[in-house]
Design an enzyme around this catalytic site. Sequence first.
Site, short mmCIF file in Angstrom:
data_model
loop_
_atom_site.label_atom_id
_atom_site.label_comp_id
_atom_site.label_asym_id
_atom_site.label_seq_id
_atom_site.Cartn_x
_atom_site.Cartn_y
_atom_site.Cartn_z
N HIS A 1 35.14 34.02 46.80
CA HIS A 1 36.09 33.93 47.92
C HIS A 1 35.92 35.12 48.86
CE1 HIS A 1 38.61 30.57 46.49
NE2 HIS A 1 38.23 30.98 45.29
N GLU B 1 37.31 35.57 51.58
CA GLU B 1 38.63 35.88 52.15
C GLU B 1 39.50 36.68 51.19
OE1 GLU B 1 37.80 33.10 50.78
OE2 GLU B 1 39.52 32.06 49.90
N CYS C 1 33.94 28.28 47.56
CA CYS C 1 34.39 27.90 46.22
C CYS C 1 34.11 26.42 45.95
CB CYS C 1 35.86 28.27 46.03
SG CYS C 1 36.38 28.26 44.31
#
Lengths: 217, 253
Positions: free
Chosen positions: A199, A201, A79
């Site tokens: 992202h 994650e 990001c």
Amino acid sequence: MIAIIDYEMGNIGSVLKAFSYINCPAEEVTDPDKLKKYDNIVLPGVGAFPKAMDNLKKRNMDQAVKEEIKKGKNFLGICLGYQLLFESSEEDFSGTDDKTAVKGLCLLSGHVRKFNSESGLKVPQIGWNSIDSTDNTGILHQFNGRYFYFVHSYYADVTNLNSTKNDVKSLNTYFSFTEYGKRFASAVEKDNIMACQFHPEKSGDDGIELLRKWVKT
Amino acid sequence: MYTKRIIPCLDINKGRVVKGINFLDLVDAGDPVETAKAYNATGADELVFLDITASYEKRDIMLSTVEKVASEVFIPFTVGGGIRTIDDFTALLRAGADKVSVNTAAILNPSLITKASEMFGAQCVVAAIDAKKEKDGSYMVYINGGRDKTSWHAADWARKCEKLGAGEILLTSMDTDGTKKGFELTLTKMVSESVNIPVIASGGAGRIEDFYDVLTKGHADAALAASLFHFHELDITELKKALRDKGISVRIH
């Protein structure tokens, strides 16, 4: 062991949790001198670009990151940690000349610009979008057409890259692209650097798989 | 390609997922982590946890639930229900929530949205709006679980929330909620066209066509449903495939 750089730009908890989930030990690192000890380095981050550069510089973390990347450490930017790798950002900057905009780490050619909401485009982009890789060797191309979770108001503009073909920063650089109002560079692989606007994650099974592959490279 | 999102909502009571109709006859429906995993496996794009715990130990139980979910499920999730202060935001985001939704407290104290947005970023702040159609055809905002009418028109309040710093609007129609007769398309379209941030439509989902309508005619960016998914009346994978076949861009995984 993976270092997750903590420079007070957003919550790094989810990144730590994701690596722990795939049994890759990771810990937060605030001291630039300690970065040397790690084989894998993650630069996460959510928030404003100028503040992020300030926070990195205040800690001398900008130089430490550059040195470790130069040494060939396996590096992942997420990001804002992706955007910081470029030359500059127009975030909180009212001028028109990239040369005077807020400087980034200058590891990649390109500039970070704001999405234009005047055309009715909702800004920030929040949600899932697919990536289209230009490479056929690295990790990203294995996720061609797959969806990842994006949250951002600024994007990496690499449209003038061709004019800087002889620029050493552009060599061996492979981007993936994503459509949101326009086609923008959504992730990159260059030597030991991988970085993404989205992202991983927070991108479900594909995101976790991408992290797993990155650790192994 | 940018996709429309399908979001299941889970009601949480004392750390457990509960199912019930209009909060009555709550039935224990399992562990939040297992439920969240199951939704992730069927292709949910995000999750919303609504804490309906009415006791004083509320906060600690929810924080522990959030922590557990965030350790095992890697899609974005929002937590809402009784959020009052910046400390609530801080605690939930630290525990692993990606976004926090605020409803009544935002009306009573609009600066809460601004403060949270400045501290954590607009992407963390979801303004939840409960709206009801009045006799004159206008849509008004209600608070305190739909008990108290405010003087705000839904579209005006949504615009105000965006100005204050909210990153998304979670819009629930009190008229269609629980009816399974379709989303409130007029309200959703009006609010979605009033703001430049994503709008999640909620209330009334019953059939695949309802999702199609709200994502097209309603101009919603995302659609949320609770009981429909809980009671396995509609499977998210099937829903998304059907939407894709109708030409809507969705994430098929």
